[in-house]
Write a protein that holds these residues in place. Structure first.
Motif, mmCIF file in Angstrom:
data_model
loop_
_atom_site.group_PDB
_atom_site.id
_atom_site.type_symbol
_atom_site.label_atom_id
_atom_site.label_comp_id
_atom_site.label_asym_id
_atom_site.label_seq_id
_atom_site.Cartn_x
_atom_site.Cartn_y
_atom_site.Cartn_z
ATOM 1 N N SER A 1 3.273 -0.738 1.810
ATOM 2 C CA SER A 1 2.053 -0.161 1.274
ATOM 3 C C SER A 1 0.883 -0.597 2.149
ATOM 4 O O SER A 1 0.927 -1.640 2.796
ATOM 5 C CB SER A 1 1.829 -0.624 -0.163
ATOM 6 O OG SER A 1 0.626 -0.094 -0.657
ATOM 7 N N TYR B 1 -3.689 -0.611 2.499
ATOM 8 C CA TYR B 1 -4.915 -0.699 1.727
ATOM 9 C C TYR B 1 -5.387 0.672 1.259
ATOM 10 O O TYR B 1 -5.782 0.847 0.099
ATOM 11 C CB TYR B 1 -5.990 -1.382 2.574
ATOM 12 C CG TYR B 1 -7.315 -1.508 1.884
ATOM 13 C CD1 TYR B 1 -7.518 -2.473 0.906
ATOM 14 C CD2 TYR B 1 -8.360 -0.654 2.188
ATOM 15 C CE1 TYR B 1 -8.719 -2.594 0.252
ATOM 16 C CE2 TYR B 1 -9.577 -0.763 1.547
ATOM 17 C CZ TYR B 1 -9.753 -1.730 0.581
ATOM 18 O OH TYR B 1 -10.948 -1.832 -0.061
ATOM 19 N N ARG C 1 -3.312 2.027 -1.674
ATOM 20 C CA ARG C 1 -3.603 1.314 -2.927
ATOM 21 C C ARG C 1 -4.938 1.749 -3.509
ATOM 22 O O ARG C 1 -5.079 1.930 -4.717
ATOM 23 C CB ARG C 1 -3.589 -0.196 -2.694
ATOM 24 C CG ARG C 1 -2.206 -0.769 -2.479
ATOM 25 C CD ARG C 1 -2.220 -2.286 -2.562
ATOM 26 N NE ARG C 1 -3.332 -2.883 -1.835
ATOM 27 C CZ ARG C 1 -3.219 -3.524 -0.668
ATOM 28 N NH1 ARG C 1 -2.041 -3.648 -0.110
ATOM 29 N NH2 ARG C 1 -4.278 -4.043 -0.082
#
Length: 66
Positions: A35, A37, A40
């Motif tokens: 994942s 930044y 998210r």
């Protein structure tokens, strides 16, 4: 009810990938999946948007009928 009637009824409520996204966005991310930044933050903003939209719908319904 026959099997074909059950499939027709389930088909009416089938949202496919679009509906699955709304369920997935509120689940914990898979720790094995990479994942970043930006991803998210995008999911965080989407969560806020969905909650605000649902609150607005509830407020509108309450205001309309009361």
């Amino acid at each position: 009810m026959s099997d074909s009637e059950n499939k027709k009824i389930k088909g009416l409520f089938n949202m496919g990938d679009f509906g699955n996204y709304f369920v997935r966005v509120f689940q914990k991310p898979d720790p094995n999946q990479k994942s970043n930044y930006n991803l998210r933050m995008m999911h965080g903003i989407n969560k806020i948007s969905i909650v605000v939209f649902l609150l607005a719908i509830i407020f509108w319904i309450v205001k309309r009928f009361i």
